[in-house]
Scaffold this motif. Sequence first.
Motif, short mmCIF file in Angstrom:
data_model
loop_
_atom_site.label_atom_id
_atom_site.label_comp_id
_atom_site.label_asym_id
_atom_site.label_seq_id
_atom_site.Cartn_x
_atom_site.Cartn_y
_atom_site.Cartn_z
N UNK A 150 -29.04 24.62 35.37
CA UNK A 150 -29.50 25.61 34.40
C UNK A 150 -28.43 26.67 34.15
N UNK A 151 -27.65 27.02 35.21
CA UNK A 151 -26.57 27.99 35.04
C UNK A 151 -25.46 27.42 34.17
N UNK A 152 -25.16 26.14 34.35
CA UNK A 152 -24.10 25.50 33.56
C UNK A 152 -24.43 25.53 32.08
N UNK A 153 -25.72 25.47 31.76
CA UNK A 153 -26.13 25.48 30.36
C UNK A 153 -25.87 26.83 29.70
N UNK A 154 -25.68 27.90 30.50
CA UNK A 154 -25.40 29.21 29.93
C UNK A 154 -23.94 29.33 29.48
N UNK A 155 -23.11 28.36 29.85
CA UNK A 155 -21.71 28.33 29.42
C UNK A 155 -21.62 27.70 28.04
N UNK A 156 -21.08 28.46 27.09
CA UNK A 156 -20.85 27.94 25.75
C UNK A 156 -19.35 27.97 25.46
N UNK A 157 -18.98 27.71 24.21
CA UNK A 157 -17.57 27.61 23.85
C UNK A 157 -16.75 28.84 24.22
N UNK A 158 -17.22 30.08 24.00
CA UNK A 158 -16.41 31.25 24.37
C UNK A 158 -16.07 31.30 25.85
N UNK A 159 -17.03 30.92 26.70
CA UNK A 159 -16.78 30.94 28.15
C UNK A 159 -15.78 29.86 28.55
N UNK A 167 -8.00 24.89 22.95
CA UNK A 167 -8.00 24.78 21.49
C UNK A 167 -9.38 24.42 20.94
N UNK A 168 -9.98 23.36 21.49
CA UNK A 168 -11.26 22.90 20.95
C UNK A 168 -12.35 23.95 21.13
N UNK A 169 -12.34 24.64 22.28
CA UNK A 169 -13.39 25.63 22.52
C UNK A 169 -13.16 26.90 21.69
N UNK A 187 -15.13 30.07 17.04
CA UNK A 187 -14.98 30.64 15.70
C UNK A 187 -16.07 30.13 14.75
N UNK A 188 -16.45 28.87 14.92
CA UNK A 188 -17.54 28.33 14.10
C UNK A 188 -18.88 28.99 14.45
N UNK A 189 -19.07 29.26 15.74
CA UNK A 189 -20.31 29.92 16.17
C UNK A 189 -20.44 31.32 15.61
N UNK A 190 -19.31 32.03 15.49
CA UNK A 190 -19.34 33.46 15.13
C UNK A 190 -18.90 33.74 13.70
N UNK A 191 -18.72 32.66 12.89
CA UNK A 191 -18.21 32.85 11.54
C UNK A 191 -16.86 33.59 11.55
N UNK A 192 -15.98 33.12 12.43
CA UNK A 192 -14.61 33.65 12.54
C UNK A 192 -14.56 35.11 12.99
#
Length: 502
Positions: free
Chosen positions: A135-144, A444-446, A451-456
């Motif tokens: 469940x903790x791993x799921x809190x990691x998204x692209x920015x992290x 790079x990919x993250x 940027x896609x998540x936050x509208x740049x």
Amino acid sequence: MIEGLIGGFGNLFVPFNLLILIAGILLGFIGGGIPGISGTMLVIILLPVSYAMDPTAAFLLLTSIYATSVFSGSISAILFRTPGTPEAVATVFDGYPMAQKGEGGKALGVSIFSSATGGVLGTIVLIFLTPLLASFALSFAAPEYFALALMGLTVVASLSAGNLVKGFIGVAFGLFIATIGLDSMTGTPRFTFGSGQLMSGIDFIPVLIGLFAISEVLRQVQKRARKTSNQKVRTELPDLGLMKRISGVIGRSSLLGIFIGILPGIGATTAAMLSYSEAARWSKNPKEFGTGIPEGVAAPESANNAAAMGAMVPLLSLGIPGSATTAILLGAFILHGIQPGPLMFQTQGSLVYTILIGLLFANLLILLIAKPFISVFSKILRVPYAIIGPLIVLFCIIGTFAVRNSIFDVGVMLVFGVIGYFLENAKFPLAPIVLGVVLGPIAESQFVRSMQMSNNDLSIFFTRPISLVLLLLALISVLYPLVKKWINHRKTKHKGDSTIAS
């Protein structure tokens, strides 16, 4: 859980299952120890064989190969400067220099102890904290993920042999290599020069094998004087003094390895690189890393084995593979009609706990089986290098070709072997290049996904607590050596002025 663990012990000690476990351990040692063959490849090869077996025996075989091959890659990394598996690439940095100083047995002993400790700790966490960690791993998204990769890249300050400029050039070169091929998001060709072979990019395994293994063969050929090695490698498990010295490194690296392992798609190779960088960061003498010190072996070896166990967490609890090998294990589960996921502990509890107990015993048996295995394996050192060198090259060619069935990758490996040879002659550090190649694609990919998540909007990296903390740590790690150097310069200048005045 208690009932499940007791049932797991009972299933493991069925004679046939125990025999399968030991066979898997030995196969893992061989697969990881021979350059060019990895645990992942062995699991793929034995996947059809496992289909004809009972699920319990099948997964004891596959998971024990997975666990022990991560360790055994360090054997050839230390003795021949040829990582037996990608996870052992960071072990080369200090393991091989120790062997060159006549401390090969000590380095192997540290590797055995660190690997077993990291693996056991990872398995214990896997047994008791799998649902919580998932469940903790799921809190990691692209920015992290991006912040984590960036923090790893900043360790160039510690891995540059005192030359920060060369270090940053090396990282930039590694990042450039990582950008070659089709853009993962847009499909735009980058630096392919119209070559269809470069469209799929340059895989990091040919780069690593070329930079370390092939370049070392070229260096040994240049020496010519070396016929055989008179060094007798006697594996020495750490004494109490050395255990005390490396215990902190092992503890921190194991925890970091578990943490990296549970993050889907990151893997034990990245965990080894990051743990090595963090060990250098925490050290009172970071410049000693890369010269042949036990901490430089303990950090990656404890981390990669812990990460291998951590990668099982998302596999078993979420049905999401945490690494390349666990992706194959996911296929094996499906092949046997088993769907990993949240309900697996209820529907397949007996099988799950048998696998977990098997992993625990596999890591413990590293302490018992590794030493006699290495004593046999190390006799290769007595063979004339005129025979060993070509064999190493042959295994490297086979292993590189097998990754993507590409003769082009073999050419890439040979080219980077020549590059590594000339860079080492010019005293250019190779570790920063490896850092860029391994962590570059993740960063790079993250970053693009963020940027896609936050509208740049770049503020996404600073408004999320975990990514903000990681970025601050990255900034501190870059500024700290510069500020420390400036302070030392000021102190030296002040002492000089005081001496003149007196």
